[in-house]
Design a protein around this motif. Structure first.
Motif, short mmCIF file in Angstrom:
data_model
loop_
_atom_site.label_atom_id
_atom_site.label_comp_id
_atom_site.label_asym_id
_atom_site.label_seq_id
_atom_site.Cartn_x
_atom_site.Cartn_y
_atom_site.Cartn_z
N PRO A 1 -19.34 30.64 11.83
CA PRO A 1 -19.13 32.08 11.99
C PRO A 1 -20.21 32.92 11.30
O PRO A 1 -20.45 34.06 11.69
CB PRO A 1 -17.78 32.34 11.32
CG PRO A 1 -17.13 31.01 11.19
CD PRO A 1 -18.23 29.99 11.14
N SER A 2 -20.85 32.38 10.27
CA SER A 2 -21.84 33.19 9.53
C SER A 2 -22.88 32.30 8.88
O SER A 2 -22.67 31.10 8.69
CB SER A 2 -21.14 34.00 8.43
OG SER A 2 -20.69 33.12 7.41
N GLY A 3 -23.98 32.94 8.49
CA GLY A 3 -25.00 32.23 7.74
C GLY A 3 -24.47 31.82 6.37
O GLY A 3 -24.80 30.73 5.87
N THR A 4 -23.67 32.67 5.77
CA THR A 4 -23.12 32.33 4.46
C THR A 4 -22.33 31.03 4.57
O THR A 4 -22.45 30.14 3.72
CB THR A 4 -22.21 33.48 3.96
OG1 THR A 4 -23.03 34.65 3.81
CG2 THR A 4 -21.56 33.15 2.64
N MET A 5 -21.54 30.89 5.64
CA MET A 5 -20.76 29.66 5.77
C MET A 5 -21.67 28.45 6.02
O MET A 5 -21.34 27.34 5.61
CB MET A 5 -19.67 29.77 6.83
CG MET A 5 -18.59 28.72 6.59
SD MET A 5 -17.26 28.68 7.81
CE MET A 5 -16.19 29.97 7.25
N CYS A 6 -22.83 28.66 6.65
CA CYS A 6 -23.79 27.55 6.79
C CYS A 6 -24.21 27.07 5.40
O CYS A 6 -24.22 25.86 5.13
CB CYS A 6 -25.03 28.01 7.55
SG CYS A 6 -24.78 28.32 9.31
N ASN A 7 -24.57 28.01 4.53
CA ASN A 7 -25.00 27.61 3.18
C ASN A 7 -23.86 26.97 2.40
O ASN A 7 -24.02 25.94 1.74
CB ASN A 7 -25.51 28.83 2.40
CG ASN A 7 -26.96 29.17 2.74
OD1 ASN A 7 -27.71 28.34 3.24
ND2 ASN A 7 -27.35 30.41 2.47
N VAL A 8 -22.69 27.61 2.46
CA VAL A 8 -21.56 27.13 1.64
C VAL A 8 -21.12 25.74 2.10
O VAL A 8 -20.98 24.81 1.29
CB VAL A 8 -20.38 28.14 1.69
CG1 VAL A 8 -19.14 27.56 1.02
CG2 VAL A 8 -20.78 29.46 1.03
N ALA A 9 -20.96 25.57 3.40
CA ALA A 9 -20.50 24.26 3.91
C ALA A 9 -21.56 23.19 3.64
O ALA A 9 -21.23 22.04 3.34
CB ALA A 9 -20.18 24.35 5.39
N ALA A 10 -22.84 23.58 3.75
CA ALA A 10 -23.90 22.59 3.50
C ALA A 10 -23.87 22.13 2.04
O ALA A 10 -23.91 20.93 1.76
CB ALA A 10 -25.27 23.18 3.84
N THR A 11 -23.78 23.08 1.12
CA THR A 11 -23.79 22.67 -0.29
C THR A 11 -22.54 21.83 -0.61
O THR A 11 -22.62 20.85 -1.35
CB THR A 11 -23.90 23.88 -1.25
OG1 THR A 11 -22.89 24.82 -0.91
CG2 THR A 11 -25.25 24.54 -1.16
N LEU A 12 -21.42 22.21 0.00
CA LEU A 12 -20.19 21.43 -0.23
C LEU A 12 -20.34 20.02 0.36
O LEU A 12 -19.77 19.06 -0.18
CB LEU A 12 -18.99 22.15 0.38
CG LEU A 12 -18.55 23.40 -0.39
CD1 LEU A 12 -17.65 24.29 0.47
CD2 LEU A 12 -17.82 23.03 -1.67
N ALA A 13 -21.07 19.92 1.45
CA ALA A 13 -21.26 18.59 2.06
C ALA A 13 -22.17 17.70 1.21
O ALA A 13 -21.99 16.50 1.15
CB ALA A 13 -21.84 18.75 3.47
#
Ligand code: PLP
Length: 355
Positions: free
Chosen positions: A71-83
């Motif tokens: 849904p957003s760029g922020t979620m790209c960063n957050v999900a990536a770091t969590l992964a």
């Protein structure tokens, strides 16, 4: 680091020239048509053909195995770091990076990681600075797991990381067993400005993403790409974060339209940014950072007007921009014309003259 987008005063004049951010773009009529025609399905179970096509196109564009729509760029960063990381792990990024400064502390709140802020000019750290921040694995220090860069560097002034620096950082990271992540909110701006393909820019980076809701003009969405295993893990986090969607093809169609029609035209935004910088630098006392892409940072204090006052005065005249880190940031995009740039320079000149 300060950036507080103030709620708009309902009595404020109509915004005629919106230089606040490239997130302010509105979908064009052609984009809306593409959205209306989109074939859709259930994205969460992998059944939306338009989302699937978008992910395939972005994976190819970035030279990666797989991709997922967020849904957003922020979620790209957050999900990536969590992964990538586990609680206690360390991420290295520039001190002004979005992951540190503008994601509500997500990495700490949701992941329990720490981020080491690296210093360097224009939103970029030198490869040597990165190397110097690395330490051997030991029970005393946090495991260093990930390095993240922003291409282009937003608060740095929309500056472009040189391909040679990106390659060097990847080399150092791999030698030390770190994963590499590229926040490509404005990656395509860097590609258009340099003529280097997105695939080459992202080569060697374990993950990279592009944002569609900025200069590309879509209303929503980012797509993150990487190895199939990594994307599976990002999908898990997307589900956990509530980011899985349903008939998201309507939004993905806007992104596909943007890939087909709004990439080359980023060059117009860069030309407008250069024209704005040129015009502003001809006004005595205004300090302007020469733009490399679509962001123009300037300080009018030397001309006798404080930045806040300049933003307020321009706001009264229907021109919207913002203070960011003690400077004014103006952002060119799809809805900004060369005429608007000329008018903005004229208004700044008038405000300085009156002061
Ligand atoms: C460099 C950078 N990364 C990430 C983001 C977040 O993107 P989004 O607004 O789509 O969440 C932004 C947004 O401005 C950005 O500038």
């Amino acid at each position: 680091m300060s950036y507080t987008p103030a709620p708009r005063d309902p009595k404020a004049p109509l915004v005629r020239i919106n230089l606040l951010s490239d997130t302010q773009t509105r979908p064009t009529p052609a984009m809306r048509e593409a959205m209306a025609r989109a074939e859709v399905g259930d994205e969460q179970i992998g059944d939306d053909p338009t989302v699937n096509l978008l992910c395939q196109r972005v994976a190819e564009l970035l030279g990666k195995e797989a991709a997922v729509f967020m849904p957003s760029g922020t979620m790209c960063n957050v999900a990536a770091t969590l992964a990538y990381c586990r609680p206690g792990d360390e991420i290295l990024a520039h001190a002004t990076a979005h992951v540190i400064a503008r994601e509500g502390g997500a990495h700490a709140a949701l992941g329990g990681f720490q981020i080491t802020p690296l210093s360097g000019d224009d939103g970029q750290f030198a490869p040597e600075t990165f190397r110097a921040a690395l330490h051997p694995r030991s029970r005393y220090q946090p495991p260093q797991v990930l390095v993240s860069v922003e291409q282009t560097a937003n608060i740095g002034g929309g500056t472009i990381w040189k391909k040679s620096a990106l390659d060097e950082i990847v080399g150092i990271a791999k030698a030390h067993g770190l994963a590499t992540h590229m926040d490509g909110a404005r990656l395509l701006n860097a590609c258009v400005a340099t003529g280097i393909s997105a695939r080459d820019m992202a080569a060697g980076w374990d993950s990279a993403w592009i944002d569609f809701s900025k200069g590309l003009g879509a209303p929503i969405g980012g797509v993150i790409a990487g190895s199939r295993d990594f994307i599976d893990e990002v999908w898990r986090w997307k589900q956990r974060l509530g980011g899985s969607m349903r008939q998201a093809g309507i939004c993905a169609a806007a992104c596909i339209h943007a890939l087909d029609h709004h990439v080359d035209r980023l060059a117009d935004d860069h030309a407008n940014a250069r024209a704005l910088a040129r015009g502003l630098s001809q006004i005595d006392g205004i300090e302007v950072q020469q733009p490399e892409t679509n962001l123009v940072f300037f300080k009018p204090d030397g001309a006798g007007v404080a930045g806040d006052n300049m933003v307020a005065e321009l706001g009264r005249r229907g021109v919207l921009l913002a203070m960011m880190d003690g400077r004014i940031r103006a952002c060119t995009h799809l809805d900004v014309t060369a005429g608007m740039i000329e008018e903005t320079v004229g208004l700044v000149r008038e405000i300085v003259r009156r002061a």
